[in-house]
Design a protein around this motif. Structure first.
Motif, PDB file in Angstrom:
ATOM      1  N   THR A   1       0.793  -1.574   0.001  1.00  0.00           N
ATOM      2  CA  THR A   1       0.124  -0.387   0.148  1.00  0.00           C
ATOM      3  C   THR A   1       0.732   0.693  -0.602  1.00  0.00           C
ATOM      4  N   ARG A   2       0.005   2.490  -0.138  1.00  0.00           N
ATOM      5  CA  ARG A   2       1.164   3.816  -0.486  1.00  0.00           C
ATOM      6  C   ARG A   2       0.079   4.643   0.464  1.00  0.00           C
ATOM      7  N   PRO A   3       0.321   4.698   1.778  1.00  0.00           N
ATOM      8  CA  PRO A   3      -0.594   5.663   2.496  1.00  0.00           C
ATOM      9  C   PRO A   3      -0.985   7.225   1.937  1.00  0.00           C
ATOM     10  N   ALA A   4       0.436   7.702   1.336  1.00  0.00           N
ATOM     11  CA  ALA A   4       0.714   8.520   0.643  1.00  0.00           C
ATOM     12  C   ALA A   4       1.707   9.547   0.152  1.00  0.00           C
ATOM     13  N   PRO A   5       2.232   9.757  -1.423  1.00  0.00           N
ATOM     14  CA  PRO A   5       3.345  10.379  -1.419  1.00  0.00           C
ATOM     15  C   PRO A   5       4.441   9.774  -0.843  1.00  0.00           C
ATOM     16  N   GLY A   6       5.539   9.334  -2.035  1.00  0.00           N
ATOM     17  CA  GLY A   6       6.453   8.584  -1.032  1.00  0.00           C
ATOM     18  C   GLY A   6       6.542   7.943  -0.276  1.00  0.00           C
ATOM     19  N   ALA A   7       5.285   7.735   0.227  1.00  0.00           N
ATOM     20  CA  ALA A   7       4.896   6.337   2.127  1.00  0.00           C
ATOM     21  C   ALA A   7       4.629   5.067   0.820  1.00  0.00           C
ATOM     22  N   VAL A   8       5.810   4.695   1.518  1.00  0.00           N
ATOM     23  CA  VAL A   8       5.512   2.710   0.880  1.00  0.00           C
ATOM     24  C   VAL A   8       5.098   1.318   1.809  1.00  0.00           C
ATOM     25  N   HIS A   9       4.065   1.037   1.796  1.00  0.00           N
ATOM     26  CA  HIS A   9       3.948  -0.091   2.902  1.00  0.00           C
ATOM     27  C   HIS A   9       4.184  -2.185   2.357  1.00  0.00           C
ATOM     28  N   VAL A  10       5.548  -2.339   2.383  1.00  0.00           N
ATOM     29  CA  VAL A  10       5.600  -3.888   1.692  1.00  0.00           C
ATOM     30  C   VAL A  10       5.634  -4.887   2.984  1.00  0.00           C
ATOM     31  N   PRO A  11       4.251  -5.661   3.007  1.00  0.00           N
ATOM     32  CA  PRO A  11       4.555  -6.117   4.152  1.00  0.00           C
ATOM     33  C   PRO A  11       5.570  -7.887   3.780  1.00  0.00           C
TER      34      PRO A  11
ATOM     35  N   GLY B   1       8.612  -9.026  15.686  1.00  0.00           N
ATOM     36  CA  GLY B   1       7.942  -9.491  16.488  1.00  0.00           C
ATOM     37  C   GLY B   1       6.486  -9.217  16.217  1.00  0.00           C
ATOM     38  N   ASP B   2       6.008  -8.990  17.624  1.00  0.00           N
ATOM     39  CA  ASP B   2       4.637  -8.340  17.707  1.00  0.00           C
ATOM     40  C   ASP B   2       3.989  -7.082  16.985  1.00  0.00           C
ATOM     41  N   THR B   3       2.881  -7.173  16.410  1.00  0.00           N
ATOM     42  CA  THR B   3       2.123  -6.998  15.142  1.00  0.00           C
ATOM     43  C   THR B   3       1.401  -5.377  15.991  1.00  0.00           C
ATOM     44  N   CYS B   4       1.653  -4.161  15.903  1.00  0.00           N
ATOM     45  CA  CYS B   4       1.616  -2.837  16.088  1.00  0.00           C
ATOM     46  C   CYS B   4       0.544  -2.216  14.830  1.00  0.00           C
ATOM     47  N   LEU B   5       0.153  -1.417  15.888  1.00  0.00           N
ATOM     48  CA  LEU B   5      -1.135  -0.572  15.052  1.00  0.00           C
ATOM     49  C   LEU B   5      -0.242   0.917  14.113  1.00  0.00           C
ATOM     50  N   PHE B   6       0.302   1.168  13.742  1.00  0.00           N
ATOM     51  CA  PHE B   6       0.682   2.720  13.482  1.00  0.00           C
ATOM     52  C   PHE B   6       0.592   3.369  12.453  1.00  0.00           C
ATOM     53  N   ARG B   7       0.448   4.579  12.765  1.00  0.00           N
ATOM     54  CA  ARG B   7      -0.849   5.676  12.550  1.00  0.00           C
ATOM     55  C   ARG B   7       0.366   6.974  11.888  1.00  0.00           C
ATOM     56  N   PHE B   8      -0.177   6.593  10.082  1.00  0.00           N
ATOM     57  CA  PHE B   8       1.009   7.534   8.586  1.00  0.00           C
ATOM     58  C   PHE B   8       0.247   8.259   9.085  1.00  0.00           C
ATOM     59  N   GLY B   9       0.506   9.960   9.577  1.00  0.00           N
ATOM     60  CA  GLY B   9      -0.158  11.235   8.926  1.00  0.00           C
ATOM     61  C   GLY B   9      -0.036  12.255   7.826  1.00  0.00           C
TER      62      GLY B   9
ATOM     63  N   ARG C   1      -0.563  17.062  14.002  1.00  0.00           N
ATOM     64  CA  ARG C   1      -0.395  15.646  14.409  1.00  0.00           C
ATOM     65  C   ARG C   1      -1.583  14.808  14.822  1.00  0.00           C
ATOM     66  N   THR C   2      -2.998  15.362  13.915  1.00  0.00           N
ATOM     67  CA  THR C   2      -3.826  15.327  13.904  1.00  0.00           C
ATOM     68  C   THR C   2      -4.401  14.558  12.186  1.00  0.00           C
ATOM     69  N   ARG C   3      -5.673  14.520  12.160  1.00  0.00           N
ATOM     70  CA  ARG C   3      -6.252  14.236  11.359  1.00  0.00           C
ATOM     71  C   ARG C   3      -5.741  15.336   9.985  1.00  0.00           C
ATOM     72  N   PRO C   4      -5.349  14.551   8.614  1.00  0.00           N
ATOM     73  CA  PRO C   4      -5.649  13.029   7.858  1.00  0.00           C
ATOM     74  C   PRO C   4      -4.487  12.467   8.859  1.00  0.00           C
ATOM     75  N   TYR C   5      -4.658  10.506   8.650  1.00  0.00           N
ATOM     76  CA  TYR C   5      -4.244   9.713   9.029  1.00  0.00           C
ATOM     77  C   TYR C   5      -4.376   8.356   8.911  1.00  0.00           C
TER      78      TYR C   5
ATOM     79  N   ARG D   1       8.076  13.218   3.810  1.00  0.00           N
ATOM     80  CA  ARG D   1       9.881  12.542   4.194  1.00  0.00           C
ATOM     81  C   ARG D   1       9.196  13.273   6.022  1.00  0.00           C
ATOM     82  N   PHE D   2       8.463  14.652   6.415  1.00  0.00           N
ATOM     83  CA  PHE D   2       8.569  14.734   7.240  1.00  0.00           C
ATOM     84  C   PHE D   2       6.895  14.409   8.322  1.00  0.00           C
ATOM     85  N   ALA D   3       6.360  13.787   7.483  1.00  0.00           N
ATOM     86  CA  ALA D   3       4.659  13.499   8.262  1.00  0.00           C
ATOM     87  C   ALA D   3       5.097  13.015   9.243  1.00  0.00           C
ATOM     88  N   TYR D   4       3.690  13.555  10.725  1.00  0.00           N
ATOM     89  CA  TYR D   4       3.382  13.271  11.443  1.00  0.00           C
ATOM     90  C   TYR D   4       3.588  11.615  11.720  1.00  0.00           C
ATOM     91  N   HIS D   5       3.916  10.673  12.146  1.00  0.00           N
ATOM     92  CA  HIS D   5       4.012   8.697  12.410  1.00  0.00           C
ATOM     93  C   HIS D   5       3.994   8.707  14.100  1.00  0.00           C
TER      94      HIS D   5
END
Length: 224
Positions: free
Chosen positions: A16-26, A154-162, A167-171, A189-193
């Motif tokens: 997934t690509r939650p934002a421009p320049g941000a990529v999650h590769v499971p 290790g354990d799965t986490c809930l990661f919030r990428f804003g 620091r608030t929405r949208p995230y 690059r300088f997104a809150y997370h």
């Protein structure tokens, strides 16, 4: 109906690509690579600068425990020696981690040229027990805009990428499981997370981590 634990849903998880320049590769790291990283993180945690709860300038103490390689991070600067811990020089940043960081950037952006010249020189290793969290923050103590490479073990986490403004929405909330890669650069690059939750018992003991979550973030400091 059986409950599906976070990170253990049926079938492969999509990139997934939650934002421009941000990529999650499971599932980017193999199980063997995860075991090797857990083992080396355990060595770094013993020293020369031991893993610890970082104390913030206002007197607060972070719930995660942290150890650094390459450069020592103490709020809010990088130093070669851990003056806030034991005064020792941090462990050097190994060449194999530079290669791993370049591979991560190339794979995330699906472009080998994106990793040209990418040379991370520090990593923060954070350990989360079942209660630890990380508040929304920006990684902005570096003097460059090179991407941040984040690896989960290790354990799965809930990661919030804003977003980069507040620091608030949208995230976007994303489940990061063991072996996952998350890269953010460019416009993000300088997104809150932050990390809002860790799901105890979701990690595979075969990684060598009996409980909790390790997060490795590689950065380019831009320092001499």
């Amino acid at each position: 109906m059986n409950e599906v634990l976070p990170g253990f849903g049926p079938g492969p998880r999509p990139r997934t690509r939650p934002a421009p320049g941000a990529v999650h590769v499971p599932d980017w790291l193999s199980l063997e690579e995860q075991r090797e990283l857990v083992a080396v993180c355990r060595e770094w945690a013993r020293g020369p600068v031991p893993i610890r709860h970082t104390r913030l300038p206002g007197g607060g103490v972070m719930s995660v425990r942290t150890v650094c390689v390459g450069w020592h991070w103490q709020p809010y600067a990088y130093r070669r020696t851990a003056d806030d811990v034991n005064g020792a020089a941090v462990a050097p940043f190994p060449d194999w981690m530079v290669a791993l960081g370049r591979r991560a950037v190339a794979d995330a952006y699906e472009d080998a040229s994106a990793a040209a010249g990418y040379t991370p020189d520090t990593a923060l290793i954070n350990f989360y027990d079942g209660r630890a969290k990380m508040g929304m923050h920006q990684d902005k103590d570096e003097r460059t805009g090179d991407p941040v490479v984040s690896l989960s073990l290790g354990d799965t986490c809930l990661f919030r990428f804003g977003n980069t403004e507040t620091r608030t929405r949208p995230y976007t909330d994303i489940e990061l499981a063991s072996g996952d890669l998350f890269v953010f650069g460019g416009a993000s690059r300088f997104a809150y997370h932050g990390v809002t939750k860790v799901y105890p018992g979701t990690g595979d003991p075969a990684t060598g981590l009996a409980g909790g979550r390790l997060n490795i973030t590689m950065r380019v400091t831009g320092l001499e």
